[in-house]
Each structure stands twice: as structure tokens, then as C-alpha cells.
Design a protein around this motif. Structure first.
Motif, PDB file in Angstrom:
ATOM      1  N   HIS A 185       7.274   2.898   7.557  1.00  0.00           N
ATOM      2  CA  HIS A 185       6.020   2.641   8.271  1.00  0.00           C
ATOM      3  C   HIS A 185       5.222   1.536   7.576  1.00  0.00           C
ATOM      4  O   HIS A 185       4.706   0.628   8.231  1.00  0.00           O
ATOM      5  N   ALA A 186       5.143   1.606   6.253  1.00  0.00           N
ATOM      6  CA  ALA A 186       4.374   0.620   5.497  1.00  0.00           C
ATOM      7  C   ALA A 186       4.970  -0.775   5.635  1.00  0.00           C
ATOM      8  O   ALA A 186       4.241  -1.765   5.801  1.00  0.00           O
ATOM      9  N   LEU A 187       6.306  -0.872   5.571  1.00  0.00           N
ATOM     10  CA  LEU A 187       6.948  -2.177   5.745  1.00  0.00           C
ATOM     11  C   LEU A 187       6.668  -2.732   7.140  1.00  0.00           C
ATOM     12  O   LEU A 187       6.312  -3.903   7.296  1.00  0.00           O
ATOM     13  N   ALA A 188       6.822  -1.888   8.147  1.00  0.00           N
ATOM     14  CA  ALA A 188       6.580  -2.348   9.516  1.00  0.00           C
ATOM     15  C   ALA A 188       5.140  -2.793   9.702  1.00  0.00           C
ATOM     16  O   ALA A 188       4.871  -3.803  10.385  1.00  0.00           O
ATOM     17  N   GLU A 189       4.212  -2.102   9.116  1.00  0.00           N
ATOM     18  CA  GLU A 189       2.801  -2.494   9.227  1.00  0.00           C
ATOM     19  C   GLU A 189       2.546  -3.845   8.574  1.00  0.00           C
ATOM     20  O   GLU A 189       1.761  -4.649   9.083  1.00  0.00           O
ATOM     21  N   ARG A 190       3.214  -4.107   7.453  1.00  0.00           N
ATOM     22  CA  ARG A 190       3.072  -5.421   6.808  1.00  0.00           C
ATOM     23  C   ARG A 190       3.630  -6.520   7.713  1.00  0.00           C
ATOM     24  O   ARG A 190       3.049  -7.608   7.816  1.00  0.00           O
ATOM     25  N   VAL A 191       4.763  -6.240   8.355  1.00  0.00           N
ATOM     26  CA  VAL A 191       5.331  -7.219   9.280  1.00  0.00           C
ATOM     27  C   VAL A 191       4.406  -7.433  10.465  1.00  0.00           C
ATOM     28  O   VAL A 191       4.137  -8.565  10.880  1.00  0.00           O
ATOM     29  N   LEU A 192       3.885  -6.347  11.022  1.00  0.00           N
ATOM     30  CA  LEU A 192       3.029  -6.432  12.208  1.00  0.00           C
ATOM     31  C   LEU A 192       1.711  -7.142  11.935  1.00  0.00           C
ATOM     32  O   LEU A 192       1.058  -7.620  12.865  1.00  0.00           O
ATOM     33  N   ALA A 193       1.329  -7.231  10.675  1.00  0.00           N
ATOM     34  CA  ALA A 193       0.091  -7.918  10.308  1.00  0.00           C
ATOM     35  C   ALA A 193       0.263  -9.430  10.240  1.00  0.00           C
ATOM     36  O   ALA A 193      -0.732 -10.170  10.156  1.00  0.00           O
ATOM     37  N   ARG A 194       1.488  -9.911  10.293  1.00  0.00           N
ATOM     38  CA  ARG A 194       1.744 -11.344  10.184  1.00  0.00           C
ATOM     39  C   ARG A 194       1.325 -12.046  11.481  1.00  0.00           C
ATOM     40  O   ARG A 194       1.663 -11.593  12.581  1.00  0.00           O
ATOM     41  N   PRO A 195       0.591 -13.163  11.366  1.00  0.00           N
ATOM     42  CA  PRO A 195       0.100 -13.851  12.566  1.00  0.00           C
ATOM     43  C   PRO A 195       1.199 -14.235  13.553  1.00  0.00           C
ATOM     44  O   PRO A 195       1.011 -14.109  14.767  1.00  0.00           O
ATOM     45  N   ALA A 196       2.354 -14.676  13.055  1.00  0.00           N
ATOM     46  CA  ALA A 196       3.440 -15.074  13.955  1.00  0.00           C
ATOM     47  C   ALA A 196       3.962 -13.887  14.752  1.00  0.00           C
ATOM     48  O   ALA A 196       4.310 -14.016  15.932  1.00  0.00           O
ATOM     49  N   VAL A 197       4.006 -12.732  14.114  1.00  0.00           N
ATOM     50  CA  VAL A 197       4.471 -11.520  14.792  1.00  0.00           C
ATOM     51  C   VAL A 197       3.446 -11.075  15.817  1.00  0.00           C
ATOM     52  O   VAL A 197       3.793 -10.697  16.950  1.00  0.00           O
ATOM     53  N   GLN A 198       2.180 -11.129  15.450  1.00  0.00           N
ATOM     54  CA  GLN A 198       1.134 -10.763  16.399  1.00  0.00           C
ATOM     55  C   GLN A 198       1.162 -11.672  17.623  1.00  0.00           C
ATOM     56  O   GLN A 198       0.986 -11.208  18.759  1.00  0.00           O
ATOM     57  N   LYS A 199       1.420 -12.961  17.410  1.00  0.00           N
ATOM     58  CA  LYS A 199       1.504 -13.900  18.528  1.00  0.00           C
ATOM     59  C   LYS A 199       2.700 -13.561  19.421  1.00  0.00           C
ATOM     60  O   LYS A 199       2.600 -13.633  20.657  1.00  0.00           O
ATOM     61  N   THR A 200       3.805 -13.199  18.805  1.00  0.00           N
ATOM     62  CA  THR A 200       5.001 -12.824  19.572  1.00  0.00           C
ATOM     63  C   THR A 200       4.704 -11.642  20.480  1.00  0.00           C
ATOM     64  O   THR A 200       5.038 -11.653  21.673  1.00  0.00           O
ATOM     65  N   PHE A 201       4.076 -10.621  19.938  1.00  0.00           N
ATOM     66  CA  PHE A 201       3.765  -9.427  20.717  1.00  0.00           C
ATOM     67  C   PHE A 201       2.785  -9.766  21.835  1.00  0.00           C
ATOM     68  O   PHE A 201       2.898  -9.248  22.949  1.00  0.00           O
ATOM     69  N   GLU A 202       1.834 -10.635  21.540  1.00  0.00           N
ATOM     70  CA  GLU A 202       0.866 -11.046  22.557  1.00  0.00           C
ATOM     71  C   GLU A 202       1.565 -11.762  23.710  1.00  0.00           C
ATOM     72  O   GLU A 202       1.329 -11.465  24.889  1.00  0.00           O
ATOM     73  N   ILE A 203       2.440 -12.721  23.380  1.00  0.00           N
ATOM     74  CA  ILE A 203       3.142 -13.491  24.406  1.00  0.00           C
ATOM     75  C   ILE A 203       4.034 -12.583  25.256  1.00  0.00           C
ATOM     76  O   ILE A 203       4.133 -12.748  26.480  1.00  0.00           O
ATOM     77  N   GLU A 204       4.681 -11.597  24.622  1.00  0.00           N
ATOM     78  CA  GLU A 204       5.572 -10.696  25.346  1.00  0.00           C
ATOM     79  C   GLU A 204       4.827  -9.596  26.077  1.00  0.00           C
ATOM     80  O   GLU A 204       5.435  -8.822  26.835  1.00  0.00           O
ATOM     81  N   GLY A 205       3.519  -9.503  25.835  1.00  0.00           N
ATOM     82  CA  GLY A 205       2.733  -8.470  26.504  1.00  0.00           C
ATOM     83  C   GLY A 205       2.984  -7.074  25.974  1.00  0.00           C
ATOM     84  O   GLY A 205       2.794  -6.078  26.687  1.00  0.00           O
ATOM     85  N   ILE A 206       3.408  -6.976  24.713  1.00  0.00           N
ATOM     86  CA  ILE A 206       3.698  -5.678  24.100  1.00  0.00           C
ATOM     87  C   ILE A 206       2.394  -5.078  23.572  1.00  0.00           C
ATOM     88  O   ILE A 206       1.691  -5.705  22.785  1.00  0.00           O
ATOM     89  N   LYS A 207       2.087  -3.898  24.015  1.00  0.00           N
ATOM     90  CA  LYS A 207       0.842  -3.221  23.651  1.00  0.00           C
ATOM     91  C   LYS A 207       1.103  -2.111  22.638  1.00  0.00           C
ATOM     92  O   LYS A 207       2.213  -1.577  22.532  1.00  0.00           O
TER      93      LYS A 207
END
Length: 211
Positions: A185-207
Motif C-alpha cells: 500500500h505504501a509503495l503504491a501511494e508513493r507511485v500515485l503521488a507522482r505528477p506523471a501518474v496523476q496526469k495519466t489517471f486524469e487523462i484516462e478518467g480513472i477515479k
């Protein structure tokens, strides 16, 4: 010119995150699974297996998620998504990429599509339960190997962490989601905090919830 054939949340999420981490110019091409476009004659010319993703790099057409990831780390070494070639750290990176694609990613097929693994419809629940047990064990092993390290390779972030986060996300609907294992969980949260990852989720419409 790079082009990624994708569908939101599918295995294409991994190379999509990579491309945004790299900062490369690329085109996203939606493969509408809701319309079964991945089985169309046009798409089967790109990937005869009828699966997503496909990466087009000029005259190179590449399928298989891990292969696309390995190509991208080689094509853009300056992005630092893998250790230097020939090092022990690079060997560990290869280990994780092969393990993630051959073990949990492959096993998810039986979890999501158990009917593909049974001739008798009555056996489908058993196939799914067995896949669940195997996946639980696989993520327990990954958790033990990760230990208290920041990333799979220790202090160095790599594409393998993006890959693992996607696989953790896929299990969010399981009775025991891998994202409930504290260090995963902690590793995934660190990944999810990365701006590039956040942009990816935004573009894909992942909520949310993401994992």
C-alpha cells in the motif's frame, strides 16, 4: 512518432504512466473494449492476440506489456526508469519485470476470466477461488521481498514500481486486496503521488479509489 493503443485501466496503464514519466511526445489511440474493437480485423493486424496495449514506434509495432516497458526504458535511458545496462541493479530490474508479467499479471487472467479455464460452468467458481489463493500468495511473496525498502530496487524508483502499482490496483476488488498489505500500500501511494501518474489517471478518467 510514438502511439499507444489503450483502454482506461487496462494493461496499457503501465506504458501510459511510463510515457508520461519520460515526457515523450506520443499519441493515445483508444481501443474501445466496450465495442470489442480489440477483436476487429484492423486491430488484429497490430496484435494478433487481440489484447491491449500495442505501441507503435515509427515502423515498429510492439505488443506485450512488459516488452513495451523494456523497449521504452532502452529508448529513453535519460528518464532513469531502469538502472544502467550491465549492472547488478539492471539484472534485478529484469527479474522484477519478468516476475510481474509472468506471475501476478498472468494469474489475473484466471481471476477475471475464470470461464476461460473451465469446460464445465459449475467449475468456474472453483477456478476463481484457486486463482485468488495463488494471487494472495504471489503478493505475499512480493511483500516479503520488498520488506521496508522504498522501491522494489531499494532507493531507486523504476518502471517496475509502476508495473507493480498497476497490478495492485487490479486486485482492489478481491476479498483481500493486495493494496491492504501495508508495505505494498505504501509503495503504491508513493507511485500515485507522482505528477506523471496523476496526469495519466486524469487523462484516462480513472477515479478513486485507485487501489
Amino acid at each position: 512518432m510514438l502511439a499507444l493503443y489503450y483502454f482506461p485501466g487496462n494493461a496499457s496503464l503501465f506504458p501510459h504512466m511510463m510515457l508520461r514519466e519520460i515526457g515523450a511526445a506520443f499519441e493515445l489511440r483508444l481501443v474501445d473494449r466496450d465495442q470489442n474493437v480489440q477483436k476487429s480485423p484492423e486491430y488484429l493486424k497490430l496484435n494478433p492476440n487481440g489484447r491491449i496495449p500495442v505501441l507503435v514506434d515509427d515502423d515498429l509495432v510492439l505488443f506485450e506489456t512488459a516488452a513495451i516497458g523494456l523497449h521504452l526504458v532502452d529508448k529513453f535511458p535519460e528518464a532513469g526508469l531502469a538502472p544502467a545496462v550491465g549492472t547488478k541493479e539492471r539484472a534485478q530490474f529484469y527479474k522484477w519485470m519478468v516476475h510481474l508479467t509472468n506471475t501476478p499479471q498472468a494469474e489475473y487472467r484466471a481471476w477475471f476470466y475464470p470461464y476461460e479455464h473451465a469446460d464445465d460452468e459449475a467449475a468456474v467458481p472453483s477456478v476463481k477461488r484457486a486463482a485468488e489463493r495463488r494471487l494472495n500468495h504471489m503478493f505475499d511473496v512480493i511483500s516479503e521481498q520488498l520488506g521496508d525498502k522504498t522501491w522494489l530496487l531499494g532507493e531507486q524508483f523504476s518502471a517496475a514500481d509502476l508495473f507493480l502499482t498497476m497490478l495492485i490496483r487490479w486486485g482492489r476488488g478481491m476479498p483481500r486486496p493486495p493494496g491492504t498489505i501495508p508495505n505494498l500500500h505504501a509503495l503504491a501511494e508513493r507511485v500515485l503521488a507522482r505528477p506523471a501518474v496523476q496526469k495519466t489517471f486524469e487523462i484516462e478518467g480513472i477515479k478513486a479509489p485507485f487501489i
